[in-house]
Design a protein around this motif. Structure first.
Motif, mmCIF file in Angstrom:
data_model
loop_
_atom_site.group_PDB
_atom_site.id
_atom_site.type_symbol
_atom_site.label_atom_id
_atom_site.label_comp_id
_atom_site.label_asym_id
_atom_site.label_seq_id
_atom_site.Cartn_x
_atom_site.Cartn_y
_atom_site.Cartn_z
ATOM 1 N N GLY A 104 0.774 -1.232 0.000
ATOM 2 C CA GLY A 104 0.000 0.000 0.000
ATOM 3 C C GLY A 104 0.806 1.282 0.000
ATOM 4 N N ARG A 105 2.123 1.176 -0.120
ATOM 5 C CA ARG A 105 2.970 2.368 -0.061
ATOM 6 C C ARG A 105 3.135 3.057 -1.409
ATOM 7 N N ARG A 106 2.744 2.384 -2.491
ATOM 8 C CA ARG A 106 2.840 2.998 -3.816
ATOM 9 C C ARG A 106 1.549 2.756 -4.571
ATOM 10 N N ARG A 107 1.075 3.807 -5.199
ATOM 11 C CA ARG A 107 -0.072 3.713 -6.101
ATOM 12 C C ARG A 107 0.362 4.284 -7.433
ATOM 13 N N TRP A 108 -0.164 3.728 -8.494
ATOM 14 C CA TRP A 108 0.162 4.267 -9.800
ATOM 15 C C TRP A 108 -1.097 4.385 -10.631
ATOM 16 N N LEU A 109 -1.091 5.441 -11.415
ATOM 17 C CA LEU A 109 -2.224 5.791 -12.258
ATOM 18 C C LEU A 109 -1.750 5.875 -13.697
ATOM 19 N N TYR A 110 -2.494 5.251 -14.585
ATOM 20 C CA TYR A 110 -2.227 5.394 -16.011
ATOM 21 C C TYR A 110 -3.573 5.508 -16.721
ATOM 22 N N GLY A 111 -3.685 6.472 -17.596
ATOM 23 C CA GLY A 111 -4.916 6.648 -18.347
ATOM 24 C C GLY A 111 -4.656 7.162 -19.740
ATOM 25 N N GLU A 112 -5.562 6.804 -20.642
ATOM 26 C CA GLU A 112 -5.474 7.281 -22.024
ATOM 27 C C GLU A 112 -6.823 7.814 -22.453
ATOM 28 N N GLU A 113 -6.773 8.890 -23.217
ATOM 29 C CA GLU A 113 -7.979 9.436 -23.820
ATOM 30 C C GLU A 113 -8.467 8.438 -24.861
ATOM 31 N N LEU A 114 -9.715 8.046 -24.767
ATOM 32 C CA LEU A 114 -10.271 7.065 -25.700
ATOM 33 C C LEU A 114 -10.553 7.756 -27.028
ATOM 34 N N GLY A 115 -9.890 7.296 -28.078
ATOM 35 C CA GLY A 115 -10.052 7.897 -29.393
ATOM 36 C C GLY A 115 -9.252 9.175 -29.584
#
Length: 79
Positions: free
Chosen positions: A25-36
């Motif tokens: 629980g000491r690291r969180r990561w976020l990755y996201g892409e715009e769809l289209g």
């Protein structure tokens, strides 16, 4: 933001994001892409030994990541 994969919108654009956490629980990561589209967001958040947190964006301004996290609306939340 919900853990795992979700879709929603930010500033009128649709995004697919994944939020994961390390086993301790000491690291969180976020990755996201715009769809289209070409937009993306990527960052790590670390909980430091002294209790502080450190945000480490991946090749983008910290302010943009913070704005995304605050402004992202997951599908089905009614916000």
């Amino acid at each position: 933001m919900p853990a795992g994969y979700s879709e929603g919108h930010y500033e009128g654009q649709r995004y697919g994001i994944t939020l994961s956490a390390s086993a301790d629980g000491r690291r969180r990561w976020l990755y996201g892409e715009e769809l289209g589209g070409t937009g993306r967001v990527s960052a790590n958040l670390y909980r430091l030994a002294d209790g502080r947190v450190a945000l480490r964006p991946c090749e983008m301004p910290e302010a943009w990541v913070m704005g995304f996290v605050i402004g992202f609306v997951p599908d089905g939340t009614g916000r």
